[in-house]
Design a protein around this motif. Structure first.
Motif, PDB file in Angstrom:
ATOM      1  N   MET A   1      89.633 -26.264 109.994  1.00  0.00           N
ATOM      2  CA  MET A   1      89.406 -27.700 109.835  1.00  0.00           C
ATOM      3  C   MET A   1      88.400 -28.170 110.876  1.00  0.00           C
ATOM      4  O   MET A   1      88.497 -27.800 112.051  1.00  0.00           O
ATOM      5  CB  MET A   1      90.723 -28.465 109.986  1.00  0.00           C
ATOM      6  CG  MET A   1      90.603 -29.971 109.787  1.00  0.00           C
ATOM      7  SD  MET A   1      90.035 -30.455 108.127  1.00  0.00           S
ATOM      8  CE  MET A   1      91.488 -29.996 107.167  1.00  0.00           C
ATOM      9  N   LYS A   2      87.470 -28.988 110.456  1.00  0.00           N
ATOM     10  CA  LYS A   2      86.389 -29.420 111.332  1.00  0.00           C
ATOM     11  C   LYS A   2      86.890 -30.250 112.499  1.00  0.00           C
ATOM     12  O   LYS A   2      87.730 -31.125 112.353  1.00  0.00           O
ATOM     13  CB  LYS A   2      85.382 -30.243 110.527  1.00  0.00           C
ATOM     14  CG  LYS A   2      84.226 -30.780 111.374  1.00  0.00           C
ATOM     15  CD  LYS A   2      83.337 -31.704 110.581  1.00  0.00           C
ATOM     16  CE  LYS A   2      82.269 -32.320 111.476  1.00  0.00           C
ATOM     17  NZ  LYS A   2      81.407 -33.275 110.742  1.00  0.00           N
ATOM     18  N   SER A   3      86.341 -29.950 113.690  1.00  0.00           N
ATOM     19  CA  SER A   3      86.642 -30.744 114.876  1.00  0.00           C
ATOM     20  C   SER A   3      85.727 -31.961 114.916  1.00  0.00           C
ATOM     21  O   SER A   3      84.590 -31.922 114.438  1.00  0.00           O
ATOM     22  CB  SER A   3      86.447 -29.905 116.146  1.00  0.00           C
ATOM     23  OG  SER A   3      87.364 -28.841 116.183  1.00  0.00           O
ATOM     24  N   LEU A   4      86.228 -33.041 115.492  1.00  0.00           N
ATOM     25  CA  LEU A   4      85.454 -34.264 115.603  1.00  0.00           C
ATOM     26  C   LEU A   4      84.591 -34.240 116.849  1.00  0.00           C
ATOM     27  O   LEU A   4      84.917 -33.579 117.843  1.00  0.00           O
ATOM     28  CB  LEU A   4      86.389 -35.470 115.658  1.00  0.00           C
ATOM     29  CG  LEU A   4      87.272 -35.715 114.429  1.00  0.00           C
ATOM     30  CD1 LEU A   4      88.293 -36.795 114.730  1.00  0.00           C
ATOM     31  CD2 LEU A   4      86.418 -36.121 113.229  1.00  0.00           C
ATOM     32  N   SER A   5      83.508 -34.976 116.796  1.00  0.00           N
ATOM     33  CA  SER A   5      82.672 -35.115 117.987  1.00  0.00           C
ATOM     34  C   SER A   5      83.416 -35.939 119.024  1.00  0.00           C
ATOM     35  O   SER A   5      84.360 -36.677 118.718  1.00  0.00           O
ATOM     36  CB  SER A   5      81.355 -35.795 117.629  1.00  0.00           C
ATOM     37  OG  SER A   5      81.593 -37.128 117.196  1.00  0.00           O
ATOM     38  N   LEU A   6      83.009 -35.819 120.270  1.00  0.00           N
ATOM     39  CA  LEU A   6      83.658 -36.562 121.347  1.00  0.00           C
ATOM     40  C   LEU A   6      83.565 -38.068 121.112  1.00  0.00           C
ATOM     41  O   LEU A   6      84.530 -38.802 121.335  1.00  0.00           O
ATOM     42  CB  LEU A   6      83.017 -36.205 122.689  1.00  0.00           C
ATOM     43  CG  LEU A   6      83.550 -36.965 123.906  1.00  0.00           C
ATOM     44  CD1 LEU A   6      85.038 -36.719 124.090  1.00  0.00           C
ATOM     45  CD2 LEU A   6      82.770 -36.568 125.170  1.00  0.00           C
ATOM     46  N   SER A   7      82.414 -38.544 120.629  1.00  0.00           N
ATOM     47  CA  SER A   7      82.249 -39.978 120.396  1.00  0.00           C
ATOM     48  C   SER A   7      83.209 -40.487 119.327  1.00  0.00           C
ATOM     49  O   SER A   7      83.757 -41.588 119.442  1.00  0.00           O
ATOM     50  CB  SER A   7      80.801 -40.285 120.006  1.00  0.00           C
ATOM     51  OG  SER A   7      80.424 -39.572 118.833  1.00  0.00           O
ATOM     52  N   ASN A   8      83.452 -39.699 118.294  1.00  0.00           N
ATOM     53  CA  ASN A   8      84.389 -40.113 117.247  1.00  0.00           C
ATOM     54  C   ASN A   8      85.827 -40.078 117.756  1.00  0.00           C
ATOM     55  O   ASN A   8      86.653 -40.905 117.359  1.00  0.00           O
ATOM     56  CB  ASN A   8      84.235 -39.241 116.012  1.00  0.00           C
ATOM     57  CG  ASN A   8      83.046 -39.649 115.161  1.00  0.00           C
ATOM     58  OD1 ASN A   8      82.516 -40.748 115.306  1.00  0.00           O
ATOM     59  ND2 ASN A   8      82.595 -38.762 114.290  1.00  0.00           N
ATOM     60  N   ARG A   9      86.121 -39.127 118.628  1.00  0.00           N
ATOM     61  CA  ARG A   9      87.455 -39.089 119.232  1.00  0.00           C
ATOM     62  C   ARG A   9      87.676 -40.320 120.104  1.00  0.00           C
ATOM     63  O   ARG A   9      88.775 -40.887 120.140  1.00  0.00           O
ATOM     64  CB  ARG A   9      87.640 -37.813 120.035  1.00  0.00           C
ATOM     65  CG  ARG A   9      87.667 -36.547 119.185  1.00  0.00           C
ATOM     66  CD  ARG A   9      87.797 -35.307 120.049  1.00  0.00           C
ATOM     67  NE  ARG A   9      89.056 -35.276 120.762  1.00  0.00           N
ATOM     68  CZ  ARG A   9      89.366 -34.368 121.691  1.00  0.00           C
ATOM     69  NH1 ARG A   9      88.489 -33.429 122.023  1.00  0.00           N
ATOM     70  NH2 ARG A   9      90.539 -34.403 122.293  1.00  0.00           N
ATOM     71  N   VAL A  10      86.644 -40.749 120.799  1.00  0.00           N
ATOM     72  CA  VAL A  10      86.743 -41.961 121.622  1.00  0.00           C
ATOM     73  C   VAL A  10      86.984 -43.186 120.741  1.00  0.00           C
ATOM     74  O   VAL A  10      87.754 -44.079 121.110  1.00  0.00           O
ATOM     75  CB  VAL A  10      85.466 -42.143 122.480  1.00  0.00           C
ATOM     76  CG1 VAL A  10      85.454 -43.517 123.139  1.00  0.00           C
ATOM     77  CG2 VAL A  10      85.378 -41.043 123.535  1.00  0.00           C
ATOM     78  N   LEU A  11      86.353 -43.224 119.572  1.00  0.00           N
ATOM     79  CA  LEU A  11      86.586 -44.328 118.645  1.00  0.00           C
ATOM     80  C   LEU A  11      88.046 -44.370 118.186  1.00  0.00           C
ATOM     81  O   LEU A  11      88.637 -45.446 118.050  1.00  0.00           O
ATOM     82  CB  LEU A  11      85.661 -44.209 117.428  1.00  0.00           C
ATOM     83  CG  LEU A  11      84.173 -44.492 117.674  1.00  0.00           C
ATOM     84  CD1 LEU A  11      83.361 -44.217 116.411  1.00  0.00           C
ATOM     85  CD2 LEU A  11      83.966 -45.925 118.135  1.00  0.00           C
ATOM     86  N   ILE A  12      88.631 -43.198 117.963  1.00  0.00           N
ATOM     87  CA  ILE A  12      90.052 -43.136 117.607  1.00  0.00           C
ATOM     88  C   ILE A  12      90.904 -43.692 118.743  1.00  0.00           C
ATOM     89  O   ILE A  12      91.837 -44.481 118.525  1.00  0.00           O
ATOM     90  CB  ILE A  12      90.478 -41.688 117.295  1.00  0.00           C
ATOM     91  CG1 ILE A  12      89.780 -41.183 116.036  1.00  0.00           C
ATOM     92  CG2 ILE A  12      91.995 -41.599 117.120  1.00  0.00           C
ATOM     93  CD1 ILE A  12      90.077 -39.727 115.726  1.00  0.00           C
ATOM     94  N   LEU A  13      90.575 -43.289 119.967  1.00  0.00           N
ATOM     95  CA  LEU A  13      91.335 -43.758 121.133  1.00  0.00           C
ATOM     96  C   LEU A  13      91.228 -45.278 121.269  1.00  0.00           C
ATOM     97  O   LEU A  13      92.237 -45.960 121.498  1.00  0.00           O
ATOM     98  CB  LEU A  13      90.813 -43.079 122.397  1.00  0.00           C
ATOM     99  CG  LEU A  13      91.456 -43.524 123.718  1.00  0.00           C
ATOM    100  CD1 LEU A  13      92.949 -43.226 123.710  1.00  0.00           C
ATOM    101  CD2 LEU A  13      90.765 -42.851 124.902  1.00  0.00           C
ATOM    102  N   LEU A  14      90.032 -45.816 121.110  1.00  0.00           N
ATOM    103  CA  LEU A  14      89.838 -47.259 121.212  1.00  0.00           C
ATOM    104  C   LEU A  14      90.620 -47.990 120.118  1.00  0.00           C
ATOM    105  O   LEU A  14      91.217 -49.046 120.366  1.00  0.00           O
ATOM    106  CB  LEU A  14      88.351 -47.600 121.123  1.00  0.00           C
ATOM    107  CG  LEU A  14      87.477 -47.176 122.307  1.00  0.00           C
ATOM    108  CD1 LEU A  14      86.013 -47.475 122.016  1.00  0.00           C
ATOM    109  CD2 LEU A  14      87.929 -47.872 123.586  1.00  0.00           C
TER     110      LEU A  14
END
Length: 200
Positions: A1-14
């Motif tokens: 399964m594809k991993s998300l970019s760091l920026s997209n992970r930060v969007l999830i956190l926000l």
């Protein structure tokens, strides 16, 4: 399964962190205006209680046979705090996992929560506006007083408004961040894999 970019992970956190203000801000509001109330009557619905001109609204509604509004008529107040907490926790887990499925799962859960809240609000408004006391002082044949789910509606000589308040607008902003993460993830091109049999 594809991993998300760091920026997209930060969007999830926000997006997960933006759910926290739901504990401290009103989520919904219902307002009424009439010639005798030009300044309006306003009721705010929080995660676990009501505030605003609840007593005045009850006084007006008594004459047309509507039920008394109080915290006790919202069983959701007893468990909504835990559902909100679970959403925050799931968002944090989705951030730590950092996989595409975790992003889509978080978006699906928070979207489902929003839909269920709207359905619940409609159900409450329908019962509240249709189940009237037959002994009410003012009776209008065929008239119901269901408040609008979202937007404005005329009820006798009152103009009623119902819609999101501060907390819900913040939550909607969090959903917007998740949509942005999904769009960005879709647009990201997979990294090219070097063919070991191709000479440099």
């Amino acid at each position: 399964m594809k991993s998300l970019s760091l920026s997209n992970r930060v969007l999830i956190l926000l997006a997960a962190l933006l759910i926290i203000p739901a504990y401290f801000t009103p989520l919904w509001q219902i307002s009424l205006w009439a010639p005798q109330y030009p300044e309006g009557l306003n009721m705010k619905i929080w995660i676990d209680h009501l505030s605003g001109n609840v007593d005045q609204i009850n006084g007006v509604n008594h004459y047309i046979g509507m039920r008394h509004i109080g915290d006790e008529m919202f069983p959701e107040f007893t468990y909504l705090i835990y559902i909100i907490g679970a959403l925050i926790g799931f968002g944090m887990i989705a951030f730590l996992i950092g996989k595409r499925w975790s992003l889509y799962s978080f978006f699906g859960l928070i979207s489902l929560f929003g839909v269920l809240v709207l359905v619940d609000m409609y159900r409450w408004g329908y019962e509240y506006g249709h189940n009237l006391d037959p002994k009410a002082a003012i009776k209008v044949e065929g008239m119901s007083y269901q408040p609008p789910l979202i937007g404005y509606k005329e009820l006798l000589n009152f103009l009623a408004y119902s819609g999101p308040d501060t907390g819900s607008w913040i939550l909607i902003g969090g959903v917007g961040l998740l949509i942005l993460a999904i769009v960005r993830d879709r647009l990201e091109k997979p990294a090219l894999v070097q063919n070991p049999y191709t000479s440099n």
